[in-house]
Design a protein around this motif. Structure first.
Motif, PDB file in Angstrom:
ATOM      1  N   GLY A   1       0.812  -1.212   0.000  1.00 29.01           N
ATOM      2  CA  GLY A   1       0.000   0.000   0.000  1.00 29.01           C
ATOM      3  C   GLY A   1       0.842   1.258   0.000  1.00 29.01           C
TER       4      GLY A   1
ATOM      5  N   GLY B   1      -1.916  -3.963  -7.480  1.00 31.81           N
ATOM      6  CA  GLY B   1      -3.361  -4.079  -7.304  1.00 31.81           C
ATOM      7  C   GLY B   1      -3.863  -5.498  -7.420  1.00 31.81           C
TER       8      GLY B   1
ATOM      9  N   LEU C   1      -2.915  -7.402  -4.260  1.00 32.54           N
ATOM     10  CA  LEU C   1      -3.746  -7.049  -3.104  1.00 32.54           C
ATOM     11  C   LEU C   1      -5.162  -7.596  -3.235  1.00 32.54           C
ATOM     12  CD1 LEU C   1      -2.548  -3.372  -2.481  1.00 32.54           C
ATOM     13  CD2 LEU C   1      -2.207  -5.333  -0.956  1.00 32.54           C
ATOM     14  N   LEU C   2      -5.702  -7.594  -4.447  1.00 33.49           N
ATOM     15  CA  LEU C   2      -7.042  -8.163  -4.651  1.00 33.49           C
ATOM     16  C   LEU C   2      -7.059  -9.654  -4.350  1.00 33.49           C
ATOM     17  CD1 LEU C   2      -8.373  -6.380  -7.870  1.00 33.49           C
ATOM     18  CD2 LEU C   2      -9.276  -6.199  -5.543  1.00 33.49           C
TER      19      LEU C   2
ATOM     20  N   LEU D   1      -5.375  -1.008  -0.739  1.00 33.05           N
ATOM     21  CA  LEU D   1      -6.001  -0.704  -2.031  1.00 33.05           C
ATOM     22  C   LEU D   1      -6.564   0.713  -2.052  1.00 33.05           C
ATOM     23  CD1 LEU D   1      -7.844  -4.061  -2.831  1.00 33.05           C
ATOM     24  CD2 LEU D   1      -6.078  -2.993  -4.243  1.00 33.05           C
TER      25      LEU D   1
ATOM     26  N   ALA E   1      -6.512   0.624 -12.390  1.00 33.47           N
ATOM     27  CA  ALA E   1      -7.773   0.177 -11.795  1.00 33.47           C
ATOM     28  C   ALA E   1      -8.703  -0.397 -12.847  1.00 33.47           C
ATOM     29  CB  ALA E   1      -8.450   1.338 -11.066  1.00 33.47           C
TER      30      ALA E   1
ATOM     31  N   LEU F   1     -10.901  -3.373 -10.894  1.00 36.23           N
ATOM     32  CA  LEU F   1     -10.933  -3.128  -9.448  1.00 36.23           C
ATOM     33  C   LEU F   1     -12.353  -2.925  -8.937  1.00 36.23           C
ATOM     34  CD1 LEU F   1      -9.381  -2.535  -6.787  1.00 36.23           C
ATOM     35  CD2 LEU F   1      -9.302  -0.139  -7.493  1.00 36.23           C
TER      36      LEU F   1
END
Length: 681
Positions: free
Chosen positions: A567, A587, A590-591, A610, A624, A629
């Motif tokens: 982050g 991203g 993290l998802l 995120l 994104a 996202l």
């Protein structure tokens, strides 16, 4: 000082057998051996505790003590009410029985763990233990005659008994709040302080007392009123001692920890001096090169054993003994009888392990010093297996809500250092010494320890000091001013140093404790650098290597740190041109954490990360869209709510649930924000 249970670093279990001379087998032993073949050793030994012969009772206690070092033997004794059987032996007419009984209870408490210590308190071990301790202190004080007929050796015997009793007290008080309450009610402080006064002549007893004091003074406001001027004077006399042996270094460091715990009893006018004295003791222990000390002590032991073997050979030849003693055999023989258990040893090493004892004491002192600095320089940390800190967006507010604020002129406060602590840290060169301890242990010292069974446990202690130093560095980074740390260039050098610690090894580090410590330090450093707009030195490739390894670690704190690091790095990259591909990679990672991690704490941290990464910036907007996202988070939102309902109340603390509720609310807002961005396109 703010300190959570998770930061209450516990010591290893020790065996008292190394310090006590085992009694000779009683005459009945041969016959008893036949009986034991057909019955239970536990039952037979407990029955012998009632024997009219003091020698037999001593033998039974010593045998039980030895068996207590084996965890698998403990249940059989517990089933036969060993605590209530041994309790009366603490007040036996024979000092030898008292000592061996206390030794058996010491092993039981050290090797049995929390549940066994709870059971010991439930079975009322504290009543005879407190009575024994008070008798010992009265004898040491000279106000009461020794309860024994062995007048010529009573003084040393009483001190040995006191050492065993204090260790039992230390163990049960660390594990059981009722034991601490009894310690307070029975005014045991006076008794243990009388034992501490023996530090010039009995360092083993003094170190045991210092450990006990550190345990009972932690989070124990009821005890604070007992620390009068006389008690402070005893602690001060220890701190002012100048003995340079490693055991005395350990003693002063432990007493510094006690002073830290009882800071509320210190007059405001004396706080600056006390803070300086505490950090000076820590600085002195950290200033010693542990690797060089181990090498020197090991060489001294080898030389001493060699001379001892040569002297024994000459004596045998002088006596007309024709047998030849092989020098190597002679060097090996002495340690053999002292290898009791696989657990680490410290103050309980036998006399012929003096050099190992010194090296061990130094490593314990350095570990303790680093823990003290952590406690003095940071607000209360949540536990190691919980959400350590919050996302950068909400961190300050939640720290103010949940941390333990000292305030009112006390020694520390949330996310800042008091003037006294700040000055003492710099005057004693603490930041520099912490950084030195974060390096990997001296490879020569590690090889020395690895080649000797008795010294091998020191390898783990060396690694422990490194981990504690990294944890300490993490705390300093959170609270110290950048100029105090050496400015921008120092931060960049530190980033390079931490990167080398992680990536310079042939294989990626797998030790969970090290990974937790290094990721915590790196997280704090990147946070500091980001807040000061300092260029970050870790490459995207290194970042992903670290995160790929860390996110599969079983330790929740490691996974939380990894999510936070991503982050922080991502939020910085979002402000830089041509970084969409790297942000996209972060991203997606993290998802995956959000949708797959088993811990809601980790999921919450990943969601917060995120929010930070994709909060603003053209590069973040591009990434994104490419990782979908918005649609992924919209699909996950009801899953997150359901998991909070199902798992929340049963697995997480109320304050954690409060934080997760905040994350849930921010998720809804973030989705709304992302939807508004889409409408603008």
């Amino acid at each position: 000082m703010g300190k959570s249970k998770a930061r209450r670093f516990r010591r290893p279990s020790f065996s008292p057998a190394g310090q006590m001379q085992p009694p000779p087998p009683p005459p009945e032993k041969e016959a008893d051996g036949e009986a034991e073949q057909g019955g239970s050793p536990a039952a037979e030994l407990l029955e012998k505790l009632q024997h009219p012969s003091a020698d037999m009772r001593e033998y039974a206690c010593a045998s039980i003590s030895k068996l207590m070092q084996q965890k698998q033997a403990i249940p059989a004794f517990l089933q036969r009410d060993v605590v209530r059987c041994l309790g009366p032996m603490l007040l036996d007419q024979s000092l030898a029985v008292r000592e061996t009984a206390a030794g058996a209870l010491r092993n039981l408490s050290a090797c049995g763990g929390f549940d066994v210590c709870d059971d010991m308190v439930t079975k009322d071990v504290m009543t005879p233990l407190v009575a024994l301790l008070k008798e010992c202190s009265a004898s040491l004080d000279g106000s009461e005659a020794s309860p024994t007929q062995n007048k010529d050796t009573s003084k040393n015997c009483v001190e040995d008994i006191a050492n065993e009793a204090v260790n039992v007290l230390w163990n049960v008080c660390e594990c059981n709040s009722k034991a601490v309450a009894i310690f307070n009610k029975e005014e045991c402080l006076d008794a243990v302080l009388k034992c501490l006064k023996k530090f010039p002549t009995n360092i083993d007893l003094a170190v045991s007392v210092a450990y006990c004091l550190q345990a009972v003074t932690e989070d124990n406001p009821e005890l604070l009123s007992s620390f009068n001027a006389s008690a402070h004077q005893v602690l001060e006399s220890v701190m002012l001692s100048s003995d340079s042996s490693m055991e005395h270094v350990l003693l002063r460091t432990l007493v510094a920890g006690t002073l830290c715990n009882i800071k509320d009893t210190i007059p405001s006018g004396s706080q600056a001096g006390t803070v300086n004295a505490i950090l000076k003791a820590c600085s002195e222990s950290l200033a010693i090169d542990a690797g060089e000390t181990i090498i020197q002590m090991n060489e001294a032991e080898v030389q001493r054993l060699k001379l001892s073997a040569e002297a024994e050979t000459e004596e045998n030849i002088g006596d007309g003994d024709n047998s030849v003693l092989n020098e190597d055999d002679g060097m090996e023989e002495m340690p053999k009888e002292n290898v009791k258990i696989k657990n680490d040893l410290s103050d309980l090493l036998p006399p012929n392990k003096w050099e190992l004892k010194q090296a061990t004491a130094l490593l314990l002192a350095q570990q303790t010093a680093l823990e003290i600095i952590v406690n003095m320089s940071c607000s209360e940390d949540p536990s190691d297996d919980e959400w350590e800190e919050l996302s950068s967006s909400d961190e300050s507010d939640v720290f103010m809500e949940n941390s333990y604020s000292e305030g009112n002129g006390k020694l520390t406060s949330p996310l800042c250092l008091s003037a006294e602590v700040h000055t003492a840290l710099l005057n004693n060169l603490i930041p520099k010494k912490i950084l030195e301890k974060t390096a990997y242990p001296n490879s020569v010292a590690v090889d020395v320890c690895a080649s000797n069974l008795s010294w091998k446990p020191l390898i783990r202690k060396l690694n422990m000091v490194q981990c504690r130093a990294l944890t300490c560095l993490h705390s300093i980074l959170l609270v110290a001013d950048v100029d105090c740390l050496g400015g921008t260039s120092a931060l960049q050098s530190l980033a390079q140093h931490l990167s080398e610690l992680i990536f310079s090894q042939p294989e990626f580090p797998k030790n969970t404790e090290f990974l937790e410590a290094i990721t915590s330090a790196l997280r704090a450093l990147l946070q500091t650098m980001a807040s000061k707009d300092v260029t970050q030195c870790i490459t995207p490739e290194q970042l992903m290597t670290l995160c790929e390894a860390g996110i599969h670690n079983s330790n929740v704190a490691v996974r939380v740190n990894v999510a936070s690091i991503l982050g922080i790095a991502g939020s910085v990259l979002a402000k830089v041109e041509y970084t969409a591909e790297t942000i996209k990679m972060i991203g997606k990672f993290l998802l995956e954490v959000v949708t797959k991690d088993s811990s809601l704490v980790v999921v919450g941290e990943a969601l917060d990360a995120l929010f930070d990464v994709f909060a603003d910036g053209k590069e973040a907007e591009k990434a994104a869209v490419q990782i979908k996202l918005l649609s992924t988070l919209k699909a996950f939102q009801p899953v997150f709510k359901m998991r909070m309902r199902k798992e929340g109340k049963g697995q997480y603390r109320p304050d954690q649930l409060c934080v997760l509720d905040n994350v849930k609310m921010n998720l809804r807002r973030f989705i709304t924000y992302q939807e508004s961005l889409e409408r603008k396109k």
